[in-house]
Design an enzyme around this catalytic site. Structure first.
Site, PDB file in Angstrom:
ATOM      1  N   ASP A  87       0.840  -1.193   0.000  1.00 38.28           N
ATOM      2  CA  ASP A  87       0.000   0.000   0.000  1.00 38.28           C
ATOM      3  C   ASP A  87       0.877   1.246   0.000  1.00 38.28           C
ATOM      4  O   ASP A  87       1.705   1.435   0.898  1.00 38.28           O
ATOM      5  CB  ASP A  87      -0.892   0.021   1.245  1.00 38.28           C
ATOM      6  CG  ASP A  87      -2.078  -0.916   1.126  1.00 38.28           C
ATOM      7  OD1 ASP A  87      -2.985  -0.611   0.343  1.00 38.28           O
ATOM      8  OD2 ASP A  87      -2.088  -1.948   1.827  1.00 38.28           O
ATOM      9  N   HIS A 127      -7.151   5.703  -0.277  1.00 41.91           N
ATOM     10  CA  HIS A 127      -8.139   5.548   0.779  1.00 41.91           C
ATOM     11  C   HIS A 127      -7.476   5.661   2.153  1.00 41.91           C
ATOM     12  O   HIS A 127      -6.258   5.583   2.286  1.00 41.91           O
ATOM     13  CB  HIS A 127      -8.855   4.203   0.660  1.00 41.91           C
ATOM     14  CG  HIS A 127      -7.928   3.015   0.709  1.00 41.91           C
ATOM     15  ND1 HIS A 127      -7.096   2.666  -0.331  1.00 41.91           N
ATOM     16  CD2 HIS A 127      -7.703   2.081   1.680  1.00 41.91           C
ATOM     17  CE1 HIS A 127      -6.399   1.596  -0.015  1.00 41.91           C
ATOM     18  NE2 HIS A 127      -6.739   1.214   1.208  1.00 41.91           N
ATOM     19  N   ASP A 135      -7.015  -3.723  10.394  1.00 46.34           N
ATOM     20  CA  ASP A 135      -6.150  -2.535  10.324  1.00 46.34           C
ATOM     21  C   ASP A 135      -5.382  -2.354  11.632  1.00 46.34           C
ATOM     22  O   ASP A 135      -5.976  -2.297  12.709  1.00 46.34           O
ATOM     23  CB  ASP A 135      -6.989  -1.277  10.050  1.00 46.34           C
ATOM     24  CG  ASP A 135      -7.471  -1.199   8.611  1.00 46.34           C
ATOM     25  OD1 ASP A 135      -7.111  -2.088   7.824  1.00 46.34           O
ATOM     26  OD2 ASP A 135      -8.204  -0.249   8.275  1.00 46.34           O
ATOM     27  N   GLU A 220     -11.046  -0.788  -2.429  1.00 50.93           N
ATOM     28  CA  GLU A 220     -11.983  -1.546  -3.269  1.00 50.93           C
ATOM     29  C   GLU A 220     -12.951  -0.614  -3.979  1.00 50.93           C
ATOM     30  O   GLU A 220     -13.346   0.423  -3.452  1.00 50.93           O
ATOM     31  CB  GLU A 220     -12.756  -2.536  -2.403  1.00 50.93           C
ATOM     32  CG  GLU A 220     -11.870  -3.535  -1.700  1.00 50.93           C
ATOM     33  CD  GLU A 220     -12.545  -4.262  -0.549  1.00 50.93           C
ATOM     34  OE1 GLU A 220     -12.089  -5.363  -0.202  1.00 50.93           O
ATOM     35  OE2 GLU A 220     -13.525  -3.713   0.011  1.00 50.93           O
ATOM     36  N   LYS A 344      -9.761  -3.654  -7.692  1.00 51.62           N
ATOM     37  CA  LYS A 344     -10.343  -4.695  -6.834  1.00 51.62           C
ATOM     38  C   LYS A 344     -11.780  -4.388  -6.473  1.00 51.62           C
ATOM     39  O   LYS A 344     -12.130  -3.241  -6.177  1.00 51.62           O
ATOM     40  CB  LYS A 344      -9.503  -4.843  -5.554  1.00 51.62           C
ATOM     41  CG  LYS A 344     -10.038  -5.897  -4.577  1.00 51.62           C
ATOM     42  CD  LYS A 344      -9.027  -6.266  -3.516  1.00 51.62           C
ATOM     43  CE  LYS A 344      -8.704  -5.139  -2.579  1.00 51.62           C
ATOM     44  NZ  LYS A 344      -7.837  -5.569  -1.452  1.00 51.62           N
ATOM     45  N   HIS A 349     -20.551 -11.059   0.382  1.00 53.92           N
ATOM     46  CA  HIS A 349     -21.183 -12.372   0.214  1.00 53.92           C
ATOM     47  C   HIS A 349     -22.424 -12.572   1.069  1.00 53.92           C
ATOM     48  O   HIS A 349     -23.142 -13.561   0.902  1.00 53.92           O
ATOM     49  CB  HIS A 349     -20.170 -13.474   0.555  1.00 53.92           C
ATOM     50  CG  HIS A 349     -19.570 -13.324   1.932  1.00 53.92           C
ATOM     51  ND1 HIS A 349     -20.109 -13.928   3.042  1.00 53.92           N
ATOM     52  CD2 HIS A 349     -18.479 -12.632   2.373  1.00 53.92           C
ATOM     53  CE1 HIS A 349     -19.381 -13.618   4.114  1.00 53.92           C
ATOM     54  NE2 HIS A 349     -18.376 -12.824   3.726  1.00 53.92           N
ATOM     55  N   GLU A 435      -8.221 -13.037  -3.860  1.00 45.87           N
ATOM     56  CA  GLU A 435      -7.628 -12.788  -2.549  1.00 45.87           C
ATOM     57  C   GLU A 435      -8.496 -13.465  -1.500  1.00 45.87           C
ATOM     58  O   GLU A 435      -9.671 -13.722  -1.729  1.00 45.87           O
ATOM     59  CB  GLU A 435      -7.566 -11.294  -2.229  1.00 45.87           C
ATOM     60  CG  GLU A 435      -6.724 -10.471  -3.162  1.00 45.87           C
ATOM     61  CD  GLU A 435      -6.729  -8.989  -2.807  1.00 45.87           C
ATOM     62  OE1 GLU A 435      -7.316  -8.626  -1.744  1.00 45.87           O
ATOM     63  OE2 GLU A 435      -6.157  -8.195  -3.574  1.00 45.87           O
ATOM     64  N   ALA A 437     -10.382 -12.822   2.060  1.00 45.02           N
ATOM     65  CA  ALA A 437     -11.002 -11.606   2.583  1.00 45.02           C
ATOM     66  C   ALA A 437     -10.563 -11.270   3.995  1.00 45.02           C
ATOM     67  O   ALA A 437     -10.470 -10.098   4.357  1.00 45.02           O
ATOM     68  CB  ALA A 437     -12.526 -11.737   2.538  1.00 45.02           C
ATOM     69  N   ARG A 467      -2.056 -11.698   5.256  1.00 46.40           N
ATOM     70  CA  ARG A 467      -0.908 -10.974   4.784  1.00 46.40           C
ATOM     71  C   ARG A 467       0.300 -11.872   4.756  1.00 46.40           C
ATOM     72  O   ARG A 467       0.193 -13.053   5.042  1.00 46.40           O
ATOM     73  CB  ARG A 467      -0.637  -9.758   5.664  1.00 46.40           C
ATOM     74  CG  ARG A 467      -1.740  -8.760   5.598  1.00 46.40           C
ATOM     75  CD  ARG A 467      -1.389  -7.412   6.185  1.00 46.40           C
ATOM     76  NE  ARG A 467      -2.546  -6.553   5.989  1.00 46.40           N
ATOM     77  CZ  ARG A 467      -2.717  -5.812   4.917  1.00 46.40           C
ATOM     78  NH1 ARG A 467      -1.766  -5.785   4.001  1.00 46.40           N
ATOM     79  NH2 ARG A 467      -3.804  -5.118   4.767  1.00 46.40           N
TER      80      ARG A 467
END
Length: 589
Positions: A87, A127, A135, A220, A344, A349, A435, A437, A467
């Site tokens: 990032d 973002h 985070d 995203e 992305k 879902h 990826e 989630a 990660r």
């Protein structure tokens, strides 16, 4: 001393010279000729996707322990990872002022990744970081951006600071990303940032295998419909529908103008909607979101107003995605012009299997319209078709590949959704990569079974694991290693050594040494260091070993000035008969 790069004049602002105009005409002619002679160039790209399969890991949001980071980079390279996504936080780089760029952190992290013989995927992270699942770092949008546009006239309004932000149906404001209704106003901020990035890292052109562009919260392409600004309300967050995000003045103006354009005038709107609106100001997004979705008549699906609103809401997001990709193309026009761009979309879902009120969460994020047919990609065709417009340069990334249907809630259709998106992208000849989630569950076999299913049966041409530390430690080390070998076998034999129950004292490390030059020819000083992926288990993978040969080796414990050999057993042996192999044993047994 902090290094500040003053932005030179943006390249995109000087592209209107006669020379460039002539060049654009020539390019247009060449494109037409190419279309006439190439039956389907994008399809030929899609047909060879397996050759381009990539296995990546995400770097930490911000590296705190550089020694640990370097160790994990070595482990990632050892299991066969191709690249590390990073990032590039707008809020960090341009924090000190408009057009003042501090790239010092990225100078360091890119050099570390390159030194580990890994490729890099920078993410233009426009973002906010902080406030979302997983985070552990905070980076807010540059504070000067709110002041820069305050008081300007734009689209007939004098802007206040909140006009640049998303506003939900509850009246709450999100500062995580600049609202899409100001794209034309702020596009220079995006382009200038990316111009400066290309100028700073032009020498990395062969090290960057993709350039991702953030198009919304969490990087995203979506509205922030389930984010923190609307928390602690009845429909906020997982597994609820979330809240619509189009209630700023600019958003409502846009909806109003779009409907008047579609139906010519207010009378046409009234005829289409069966309403008796007396003034165009009464054309608004749903003022009662609960009734709009959950009234027994299901207005969001069954009324013309509902279909029109959701189609507009989705189209605005699709147009924003197109804008961000276009800005990227305009900025990355020199050394990076041949590098693919990535964008992305999230795997929202939940509420998919709500049989009474289906797909409400995806609708609130703007991902789908109300045509859920297979022909329309179950609602995802507009986004996928937009990506296709860029002729194969853009890769679509999609999340939640690790999940089953029913993950976290009975209305979840995660695995079904992964199939829908992958299959639709394939039908439209759009390259799609996946990826996971959430940053947990990756030591579970089912996690990897679901990812393999997406790759093998739904056309996903790569995977990025969230990660790096989650990918290289624990059972993930073996699962990801196996996935990589299955999808991108090495060109020469590679053997993975795994040793268990190898307890060490402080300062000791495991090495493997044996009767081949790749194993040090029994010289403990030339032995190959191993990595502790699940202590007391250690691993390392070696190439350059001869096929159809039996090697002899032992494991040793090394520390400064000391070597401890396995002494309870003789030499270990392994027959290298396949392109990839694995040896597993216990220390001194």
């Amino acid at each position: 001393m902090v290094k500040i790069q003053e932005k030179r004049k943006s390249r995109h602002r000087v592209k209107t010279s006669s020379k460039n105009r002539i060049g654009h005409v020539i390019l247009a002619i060449l494109l037409v000729v190419n279309m006439l002679v190439a039956v389907n160039p994008v399809y030929s790209l899609a047909a060879s996707q397996k050759d381009d399969f990539t296995s990546n890991v995400m770097a930490p949001l911000h590296v705190k322990d550089w020694g640990q980071f370097e160790y994990e980079l070595e482990m990632a390279e050892d299991i066969g990872v191709d690249a590390v996504t990073v990032d590039v936080w707008w809020g960090d780089v341009e924090k000190q002022g408009d057009n003042q760029f501090d790239w010092s952190y990225y100078d360091r992290i890119f050099s570390k990744i390159k030194a580990a013989d890994l490729k890099i995927i920078p993410i233009m992270s426009f973002h906010q970081c902080g406030g979302n699942v997983g985070d552990d770092y905070n980076s807010y949008l540059p504070s000067w951006v709110w002041d820069k546009y305050y008081g300007r006239e734009y689209k007939g309004r004098i802007l206040d600071r909140d006009d640049l932000k998303y506003q939900s149906e509850l009246g709450n404001i999100s500062s995580e990303y600049l609202a899409l209704w100001v794209d034309d106003l702020v596009k220079d901020e995006y382009i200038d940032f990316m111009n400066s990035f290309e100028d700073q890292y032009s020498e990395y052109a062969n090290d960057f295998i993709e350039l991702n562009i953030s198009a919304g919260s969490s990087g995203e392409l979506r509205y922030p419909s389930y984010n923190a600004h609307d928390a602690r309300n009845p429909y906020s967050g997982f597994p609820n529908k979330g809240y619509l995000q189009c209630y700023s003045n600019l958003a409502q103006d846009d909806f109003r103008d779009s409907m008047l354009e579609k139906y010519n005038n207010l009378a046409g709107v009234n005829r289409a909607w069966g309403t008796s609106l007396r003034d165009k100001s009464q054309i608004t997004p749903p003022m009662d979101g609960e009734s709009f979705f959950y009234d027994s008549s299901k207005p969001y699906l069954n009324s013309q107003y509902g279909r029109d609103f959701i189609e507009w809401y989705n189209k605005e997001l699709v147009d924003h995605g197109r804008n961000m990709i276009t800005y990227g193309q305009q900025a990355f026009d020199n050394e990076f012009s041949n590098i693919k761009i990535g964008i992305k979309i999230p795997g929202v879902h939940w509420q998919i299997k709500n049989t009474e009120y289906p797909r409400t969460a995806e609708i609130c994020t703007g991902l789908v319209n109300t045509d859920f047919s297979e022909e329309n990609g179950y609602g995802y065709r507009p986004i996928i078709q937009m990506v296709k417009e860029f002729g194969g340069r853009v890769i679509l990334h999609f999340t939640c590949l690790e999940m089953n249907d029913g993950s976290g809630h009975h209305t979840s259709g995660a695995k079904t959704l992964v199939g829908w998106v992958g299959d639709t992208a394939h039908r439209h000849m759009v390259e799609v990569k996946g990826e996971n989630a959430l940053p947990f569950g990756n030591d579970d076999q089912q996690f990897w079974n679901n990812i393999n299913d997406a790759i093998n049966n739904h056309h996903y041409n790569g995977i990025t694991i969230l990660r790096m530390n989650d990918a290289v430690y624990g059972n993930s080390n073996k699962y990801y290693h196996d996935l990589i070998n299955n999808n991108k076998p090495p060109s020469s034999p590679r053997v993975t050594f795994r040793i268990n129950q190898a307890y060490t004292n402080f300062g000791e490390e495991l090495h493997v040494v044996g009767n081949h030059p790749a194993l040090g020819n029994w010289d403990p000083n030339k032995g190959i260091r191993m990595y502790t992926y699940d202590y007391p288990s250690w691993t390392v993978t070696l190439g350059d070993l001869p096929q159809n040969t039996t090697i002899e080796f032992k494991f040793i414990k090394k520390s400064p000035g000391s070597v401890i050999w396995e002494d309870a057993i003789g030499n270990r042996t392994y027959r290298i008969s396949n392109i990839t192999g694995e040896y597993i044993g216990n220390w001194n047994q």
